[in-house]
Design a protein around this motif. Structure first.
Motif, PDB file in Angstrom:
ATOM      1  N   ARG A  33       0.812  -1.221   0.000  1.00  0.00           N
ATOM      2  CA  ARG A  33       0.000   0.000   0.000  1.00  0.00           C
ATOM      3  C   ARG A  33       0.845   1.271   0.000  1.00  0.00           C
ATOM      4  NH1 ARG A  33      -4.054  -2.466   4.521  1.00  0.00           N
ATOM      5  NH2 ARG A  33      -4.968  -4.028   3.141  1.00  0.00           N
ATOM      6  N   GLU A  34       1.828   1.288   0.903  1.00  0.00           N
ATOM      7  CA  GLU A  34       2.633   2.504   1.004  1.00  0.00           C
ATOM      8  C   GLU A  34       3.461   2.735  -0.273  1.00  0.00           C
ATOM      9  OE1 GLU A  34       4.625   2.993   4.832  1.00  0.00           O
ATOM     10  OE2 GLU A  34       6.213   4.063   3.771  1.00  0.00           O
TER      11      GLU A  34
ATOM     12  N   MET B  49       1.135   4.117  -2.880  1.00  0.00           N
ATOM     13  CA  MET B  49       0.782   5.523  -2.659  1.00  0.00           C
ATOM     14  C   MET B  49       1.955   6.445  -3.021  1.00  0.00           C
ATOM     15  SD  MET B  49      -2.393   5.694  -1.863  1.00  0.00           S
ATOM     16  CE  MET B  49      -2.573   7.419  -1.382  1.00  0.00           C
ATOM     17  N   ARG B  50       3.174   6.004  -2.712  1.00  0.00           N
ATOM     18  CA  ARG B  50       4.338   6.842  -3.058  1.00  0.00           C
ATOM     19  C   ARG B  50       4.416   7.066  -4.568  1.00  0.00           C
ATOM     20  NH1 ARG B  50       7.303   7.836   1.356  1.00  0.00           N
ATOM     21  NH2 ARG B  50       7.315   6.212   2.930  1.00  0.00           N
TER      22      ARG B  50
ATOM     23  N   LEU C 125       4.951  14.401   0.471  1.00  0.00           N
ATOM     24  CA  LEU C 125       4.197  13.225   0.917  1.00  0.00           C
ATOM     25  C   LEU C 125       4.787  11.939   0.327  1.00  0.00           C
ATOM     26  CD1 LEU C 125       0.404  14.202   0.873  1.00  0.00           C
ATOM     27  CD2 LEU C 125       1.616  13.125   2.764  1.00  0.00           C
ATOM     28  N   ALA C 126       5.239  12.018  -0.921  1.00  0.00           N
ATOM     29  CA  ALA C 126       5.797  10.825  -1.580  1.00  0.00           C
ATOM     30  C   ALA C 126       7.051  10.324  -0.863  1.00  0.00           C
ATOM     31  CB  ALA C 126       6.106  11.127  -3.047  1.00  0.00           C
ATOM     32  N   ARG C 127       7.728  11.243  -0.171  1.00  0.00           N
ATOM     33  CA  ARG C 127       8.972  10.863   0.526  1.00  0.00           C
ATOM     34  C   ARG C 127       8.762  10.685   2.021  1.00  0.00           C
ATOM     35  NH1 ARG C 127      11.070  15.155  -2.674  1.00  0.00           N
ATOM     36  NH2 ARG C 127      10.843  16.495  -0.861  1.00  0.00           N
TER      37      ARG C 127
ATOM     38  N   VAL D 247      -2.687   4.869   4.620  1.00  0.00           N
ATOM     39  CA  VAL D 247      -3.010   5.411   3.288  1.00  0.00           C
ATOM     40  C   VAL D 247      -4.162   6.419   3.366  1.00  0.00           C
ATOM     41  CG1 VAL D 247      -2.062   3.510   1.926  1.00  0.00           C
ATOM     42  CG2 VAL D 247      -4.439   3.385   2.676  1.00  0.00           C
TER      43      VAL D 247
ATOM     44  N   CYS E  46       6.238   6.956   6.710  1.00  0.00           N
ATOM     45  CA  CYS E  46       4.908   6.578   7.210  1.00  0.00           C
ATOM     46  C   CYS E  46       4.953   5.916   8.589  1.00  0.00           C
ATOM     47  CB  CYS E  46       4.172   5.703   6.190  1.00  0.00           C
ATOM     48  SG  CYS E  46       3.623   6.659   4.766  1.00  0.00           S
TER      49      CYS E  46
ATOM     50  N   ILE F 265      -2.874   9.798   4.234  1.00  0.00           N
ATOM     51  CA  ILE F 265      -2.263  10.485   3.085  1.00  0.00           C
ATOM     52  C   ILE F 265      -3.340  11.220   2.292  1.00  0.00           C
ATOM     53  CG2 ILE F 265      -1.043  10.115   0.893  1.00  0.00           C
ATOM     54  CD1 ILE F 265       0.423   7.764   2.320  1.00  0.00           C
TER      55      ILE F 265
END
Lengths: 284, 284
Positions: free
Chosen positions: A28-29, A32-33, B39-41, B5, B44, B8
């Motif tokens: 999932r992560e 999303m990235r 957010l992509a980096r 997720v 989490c 995010i």
């Protein structure tokens, strides 16, 4: 239609929903990235459905399963098929059956089985279909469309969602299926109708059905196949169903009749009508 | 608490709302690109409020205005101040005034003026405050907290939002302000209370008020000032208000009483109680 900041939030929400429902936890992560990296580079002059296509490409690339919403779409088609006999009887009781079938097909556009794909609230499907018969349309080019439909030799009908496609079928029965080519998406994306859904709705035994070439939940001409583009150019009349097609199918110089319900605040603002409005809008 | 997720998607929505409301149109898309790249980096394993801090840093970097929700926070404080005399009378009529003030302070945690900051629905503020007096708590460590409060010599009270801080003030009046240090955010972020809000609530004239060092809508110890950390270590008792503090203030070996309402589905799942639940939860 351009992509707005609200669309970016909505697209991220769609991706998160897809990840939560259909991806293994460890995927999932990373998924999303990739979606966020893609969104960060996305051309916001393009319409949002083009990015939805990217989300589903990334999904397929990470998971391999073809159609996450396949089961829900089958169920949605079944539900609409079970409603069909009743809807046909109601249409048969109306003085203008073609218009009644058209109105039901527009209302069928609400069948989004709570995906919340465009940030819309859930609305009762059956009630909406019944209401559409006598409701006023926020933009109402129905009289011109009916007039043109009676004369047209070749109608291109660009379908939108599964479930809804059963109501499209009923409308096409009244248009006269010999004159109609119906275009569906070329790959599964959200709950949009593909050849599989057209077959379940019995549409492929009724009229010519073609994939549009688009893997987006819309019909951007830049993605469409030669076969579709030839139809699009040759048709006397083009009918486009749904918001995704409205957002993407904008061809200056080519008239298109857009039949849809306004399901999200961004489109509501774009066309300057309230959320939930029925639309029959000639454009181009 | 880890970032899911869904968080995010929620963070992207917060950023889009901030952009739409407070940034000039030409700055919105570049702002969203920077947020998405960030957010992509994002790690989490960290709690979501750490990323909210980044959103507000990017916002300040692009705009320069310090406190987008300043005006709304002032209004929220005013509203709560106008309610205060009535709430004080109700508390005075209760057999256990300390517990009544505590319960009202928990309910005050709903004052989020429709920011939808955590994807929560709007709830009626006044009704919720009244209901909290006799409602059952999903996790109820109130008896132990009351017992500990009666004995504590030094209480660290970590505040959460503007508006709510007026109810914190009333609770602190009943705890005994001489024993209390109240910590607020060091910079404006969403509707979280800062020194300015503490002053508007009259809290700074009642007890010691310190900035925590955190510019996130929460209190991650890694961001906190020496002054805060000393208080945190020295206090007999730590009370933490709100979800943002619950998500971030997790210090094994240091007991913290978390008072909050469950406002989002992710936290609801984390603590395994329904949305909207009142919580008085000892942790650590």
């Amino acid at each position: 239609m351009h992509t707005q900041v609200e669309c970016i939030a909505c697209l991220t929400k769609q991706a998160a929903g897809l990840a939560r429902e259909f991806l293994a936890p460890h995927k999932r992560e990373p998924f999303m990235r990739r979606v966020l990296e893609g969104l960060a580079r996305f051309d916001c002059d393009a319409p949002p459905p083009l990015f939805t296509r990217e989300i589903y490409r990334i999904y397929r690339d990470m998971d391999g399963k073809g159609d996450p919403y396949g089961e829900k779409k089958r169920h949605s088609n079944e539900q609409a098929l079970s409603l069909a006999p009743r809807l046909r009887r109601i249409i048969a009781s109306r003085p203008d059956m073609l218009e009644a079938a058209l109105r039901m097909a527009v209302a069928g556009n609400i069948i989004d089985f709570g995906l919340g794909a465009h940030g819309c609230e859930e609305i009762a499907v059956e009630d909406t279909i019944m209401n559409a018969l006598d409701s006023s349309f926020a933009v109402n080019d129905i009289p011109e469309l009916i007039e043109r439909l009676r004369k047209a030799e070749h109608v291109l009908y660009v379908a939108d969602n599964a479930g809804e496609i059963v109501l499209d079928r009923i409308f096409i029965e009244h248009i006269g299926p010999d004159r109609v080519t119906c275009a569906v998406r070329s790959a599964p994306v959200i709950n949009d109708a593909t050849l599989t859904d057209a077959a379940q709705a019995g549409l492929d035994r009724l009229c010519r059905v073609i994939p549009s070439g688009s893997e987006a939940p819309g019909t951007p001409l830049s993605l469409c196949s030669e076969e579709f583009l030839e139809c699009f150019a040759a048709a006397d009349l083009v009918i486009s169903k749904g918001q995704g097609n409205f957002e993407t199918l904008d061809a200056p110089g080519r008239e298109v009749f857009h039949l849809f319900m306004v399901k999200c605040p961004v489109v509501s603002q774009e066309v300057d009508v309230p959320m939930g409005s029925f639309m029959a809008m000639k454009r181009g």
